[in-house]
Design a protein around this motif. Structure first.
Motif, PDB file in Angstrom:
ATOM      1  N   THR A 123      60.595 -36.935  -3.683  1.00 46.87           N
ATOM      2  CA  THR A 123      59.543 -37.207  -4.659  1.00 46.87           C
ATOM      3  C   THR A 123      58.523 -36.071  -4.691  1.00 46.87           C
ATOM      4  O   THR A 123      58.122 -35.602  -5.762  1.00 46.87           O
ATOM      5  CB  THR A 123      58.838 -38.532  -4.290  1.00 46.87           C
ATOM      6  N   ILE A 124      58.120 -35.621  -3.514  1.00 46.58           N
ATOM      7  CA  ILE A 124      57.136 -34.542  -3.433  1.00 46.58           C
ATOM      8  C   ILE A 124      57.694 -33.282  -4.078  1.00 46.58           C
ATOM      9  O   ILE A 124      56.992 -32.583  -4.814  1.00 46.58           O
ATOM     10  CB  ILE A 124      56.749 -34.303  -1.955  1.00 46.58           C
ATOM     11  N   THR A 176      59.689 -32.939  -6.542  1.00 43.81           N
ATOM     12  CA  THR A 176      59.698 -32.953  -8.003  1.00 43.81           C
ATOM     13  C   THR A 176      58.285 -32.879  -8.579  1.00 43.81           C
ATOM     14  O   THR A 176      58.125 -32.685  -9.771  1.00 43.81           O
ATOM     15  CB  THR A 176      60.363 -34.235  -8.559  1.00 43.81           C
ATOM     16  N   ARG A 177      57.257 -33.095  -7.749  1.00 48.21           N
ATOM     17  CA  ARG A 177      55.911 -33.188  -8.318  1.00 48.21           C
ATOM     18  C   ARG A 177      54.962 -32.080  -7.886  1.00 48.21           C
ATOM     19  O   ARG A 177      54.126 -31.642  -8.667  1.00 48.21           O
ATOM     20  CB  ARG A 177      55.283 -34.530  -7.940  1.00 48.21           C
ATOM     21  N   LEU A 178      55.071 -31.649  -6.619  1.00 51.96           N
ATOM     22  CA  LEU A 178      54.075 -30.714  -6.100  1.00 51.96           C
ATOM     23  C   LEU A 178      53.995 -29.410  -6.909  1.00 51.96           C
ATOM     24  O   LEU A 178      52.886 -28.928  -7.191  1.00 51.96           O
ATOM     25  CB  LEU A 178      54.325 -30.450  -4.609  1.00 51.96           C
ATOM     26  N   TRP A 195      54.277 -28.831 -10.022  1.00 51.20           N
ATOM     27  CA  TRP A 195      53.479 -29.026 -11.230  1.00 51.20           C
ATOM     28  C   TRP A 195      52.017 -29.223 -10.905  1.00 51.20           C
ATOM     29  O   TRP A 195      51.134 -28.813 -11.660  1.00 51.20           O
ATOM     30  CB  TRP A 195      54.005 -30.214 -12.027  1.00 51.20           C
ATOM     31  N   LEU A 196      51.759 -29.886  -9.781  1.00 55.56           N
ATOM     32  CA  LEU A 196      50.378 -30.098  -9.369  1.00 55.56           C
ATOM     33  C   LEU A 196      49.733 -28.763  -9.018  1.00 55.56           C
ATOM     34  O   LEU A 196      48.580 -28.498  -9.378  1.00 55.56           O
ATOM     35  CB  LEU A 196      50.329 -31.056  -8.167  1.00 55.56           C
ATOM     36  N   VAL A 197      50.489 -27.907  -8.322  1.00 58.16           N
ATOM     37  CA  VAL A 197      49.944 -26.597  -7.953  1.00 58.16           C
ATOM     38  C   VAL A 197      49.689 -25.771  -9.220  1.00 58.16           C
ATOM     39  O   VAL A 197      48.641 -25.136  -9.360  1.00 58.16           O
ATOM     40  CB  VAL A 197      50.903 -25.870  -6.985  1.00 58.16           C
TER      41      VAL A 197
END
Lengths: 456, 456
Positions: B288-289, B291-293, B295-297
């Motif tokens: 999960t991390i 696939t998301r981190l 984009w967050l960065v």
């Protein structure tokens, strides 16, 4: 000049053709226009009418007054369909309706006003009208509205040979059917055989010996989204529909289920983005404004909540003005984290991958991933803030606020839709506004609160 | 105690059943577990395995070691499927693969590592292996990967009777087929007849006289999203696939197209929300991390752009601290407006309702609706700001900034995806980050810029 018109057997609606069509409209060249439009599939004609401007559409229809038939009406977006039905001569409309299967007539009628509905109903044959009126008596968006009433069925004792003879002598068969449904003497379906099995079995084979394992029935009041789920989950191609006494009343085919599935996915995506209703590319600016302004106004008020939170810390900001510059970073990154978690949860609820059986584990997963994402972002932002502003305590406050807000975002993203679902509401509906309000408020509150404690 | 196990003919995977299954796992009661799991459809067994926790899954499979078959493997999410294939005894895996049609084997193989692929290929019969290797030679996500190679075909001169006799004597027919495809002596498809028409026509009828108007073919290299579009647009149920010489090489059926359509909708929705890859509810926190981190960065850096803009106006904020409290309202409402416009544009591009034929008109519509929405919001926010802060000039600045930002949002929401599409990129991919960066930066810039000019 007629190259495009004659070019292909099954032309699509590409840009060249649209351009050529608009030139023919402009030149008021009806024969050329007809040559360009008539080879198109009804679905492409509908797309054409949706894509051109309103004046172009009027001119095109004036040049080809007989263009609109039942199939094209079926394919049109609701709003444009309603508009065209208003302007169509009554005789042409009645003719268009008579061409269609009962489920397609129902699909068109259910979006119309009562007077328009009545007018169309009156133009149908008595049998068709009864069928359509019966369908309209079922709840909106239920299996009863989606099904066609024409079902190919056979008594349980029939053989392949008897079935074949029956089909060869039948006067009216549905356009598309994929199974023969077996019914008991009380008209209750007991199984079905695929046409492939029937065709490839000897005449003396009993239907009951070649039934499919996949057989199931759908109650007539089932919501259409549950119907679409069943088709997608169990790879159904058609499925008998039964009334409260388990009697066969119709059949739903996969193309109808596919259309519902597609609509549901569109609705979820648009609702998540804060667009209220299904939209059409043919919508004018005012229809567009109507679907969006209410959500924007709602957001204005929820954003004012953030403004209120910030206003409580004005003395902190007055003391260290740089805080005003960096605080939106925490809020904005929280918004993204919340949206990620939310989109995954809404989709998983729609596909029924997220259930009460695994909700606890998914929530723990979100918590952990929010925490780790928060730590990673905190490290980057904390060091960045320290370097840019030369104050490690500002970096620390940024990092701590980031961790808090990412955890809140991840939790909000999954708990808000789960809560809405529990309340029987559509999880896609208000989630976006809730979750970003939460992340904005928590972002400003945690950052400015920590700054007040640690920096002043 | 065995009530649930025996209760229904086609049970779904409801919470009660999952709970009962987990109790049986806990009690290590293999017979009861088998009674509960075996009536389930393979798609529901796959969902069950995805929904339970990893330790529960291991215990369940230890109690029912023969549970996993080809159908269940087909239904599993990629990540879990890969994990199970690792642990499955080789003989059981080979057996599972042999049960499946070639398109399903390809679907499983294409996600595996080369060594796993090789191992499975070696376990297949020579004929199956050749079919699968051929399919894998087509581009990823193309019609060639999606089709099944088993096609029911007939020479053009055949009658219904000859076709029926052929089918009755055929050794291997596909599990599901809906048409008989007519081919010329060079194996080029020339039309098809539905099984319904064949079954209901007299034996002496020539197939060529009962062909469907809807006939079309799909080139084997067509991207799968175009295949799904054609099925949805033209209501196809199955469609022959041809090679570069127009020769018949396979057939795609609607269930495969429906799965692609569903995947594409999911991908668009998740990408718009900044989730990088397709996700599974069975994913652990670290998948999960991942696939998301990223984009967050990325968002952290784009949000820093807003911080930079605000920092240029620190003297303005120092003079009037309340500005810091109200400025996020303009930015946030802009973000919502941009997301609305973006979601509509991305969806319309995906369904091909937005094309170069109507892009100009849609952009003008967005401009107008952004302007009107901006005016409406400006009125509310302007008056609100005036009342709360007792300064009509602050209200004026808020209102003007709101109008500017809503117009920018509406334009960005449609122009960014149109631009990405023009560049051959997925319009859903980076649009969200681009558009919210744009609305944040423009929101702060217009508000603080106007405030500097008009309020200081």
């Amino acid at each position: 000049m007629n190259d495009l018109a004659a070019e292909e057997e099954d032309p699509g609606l590409d840009t060249r053709r649209v351009t050529a069509i608009l030139e023919a409209v402009e030149a008021a060249d009806a024969p050329r226009l007809a040559a360009l439009v008539q080879p198109l599939h009804p679905a492409d004609v509908a797309d054409l009418l949706e894509q051109v401007s309103a004046p172009e559409r009027r001119e095109l229809l004036a040049l080809l007054p007989d263009l609109i038939d039942g199939d094209i009406l079926s394919e049109l977006d609701e709003s444009l369909r309603e508009e065209l039905i208003e302007t169509l001569p009554r005789a042409q409309l009645a003719e268009a309706m008579r061409e269609l299967d009962s489920d397609d007539v129902v699909d068109i009628l259910e979006d119309l006003d009562a007077p328009q509905q009545q007018e169309i109903l009156e133009s149908l044959d008595t049998a068709d009208r009864a069928a359509v009126e019966k369908a309209l008596s079922y709840p909106e968006n239920s299996a009863g509205r989606l099904m066609q009433r024409e079902v190919v069925m056979a008594p349980e004792h029939w053989t392949v040979g008897e079935t074949t003879d029956f089909l060869r002598n039948a006067q009216h068969l549905p356009d598309q059917f994929y199974h023969v449904v077996l019914v008991d003497p009380r008209m209750r379906p007991t199984g079905y055989a695929t046409l492939g099995r029937i065709l490839s079995s000897p005449r003396e084979t009993r239907l009951r010996d070649i039934l499919e394992d996949s057989f199931r029935t759908i109650p007539v009041t089932t919501p259409e989204e549950d119907v679409a789920y069943a088709f997608n989950q169990y790879h159904l191609i058609s499925c008998p529909v039964v009334d409260e006494n388990e009697r066969l009343v119709g059949v739903i085919t996969i193309d109808d289920a596919m259309a519902v599935l597609d609509d549901e996915a569109e609705e979820d995506m648009l609702r998540l983005a804060g667009v209220g209703e299904t939209v059409s590319i043919a919508d004018g600016p005012f229809a567009t404004i109507r679907t969006r302004l209410p959500w924007l106004v709602a957001n204005l008020f929820t954003a004012s909540l953030s403004a209120f939170v910030i206003s409580r810390f004005e003395s902190t900001i007055a003391a260290i003005v740089s805080l005003a510059a960096v605080m939106p970073i925490v809020a904005s990154t929280g918004g993204i984290g919340g949206t990620q978690s939310l989109a995954v949860a809404v989709r998983a609820l729609a596909t029924r991958d997220l259930t009460s059986a695994n909700a606890g584990r998914v929530v723990r997963r979100e918590l952990l991933s929010g925490l780790v994402n928060g730590l990673g972002l905190a490290l980057i932002l904390g060091i960045g803030g320290w370097l840019v502003y030369g104050d490690w305590r500002l970096g620390l406050v940024l990092g701590m606020a980031m961790i808090v807000n990412q955890v809140v975002a991840a939790m909000g993203g999954v708990l808000v839709p789960l809560g809405l679902e529990r309340l029987g509401l559509d999880p896609a509906l208000a989630s976006g506004t809730f979750v970003t309000t939460l992340t904005d408020v928590m972002g400003y509150l945690s950052f400015l609160g920590l700054a007040t404690v640690l920096l002043l």
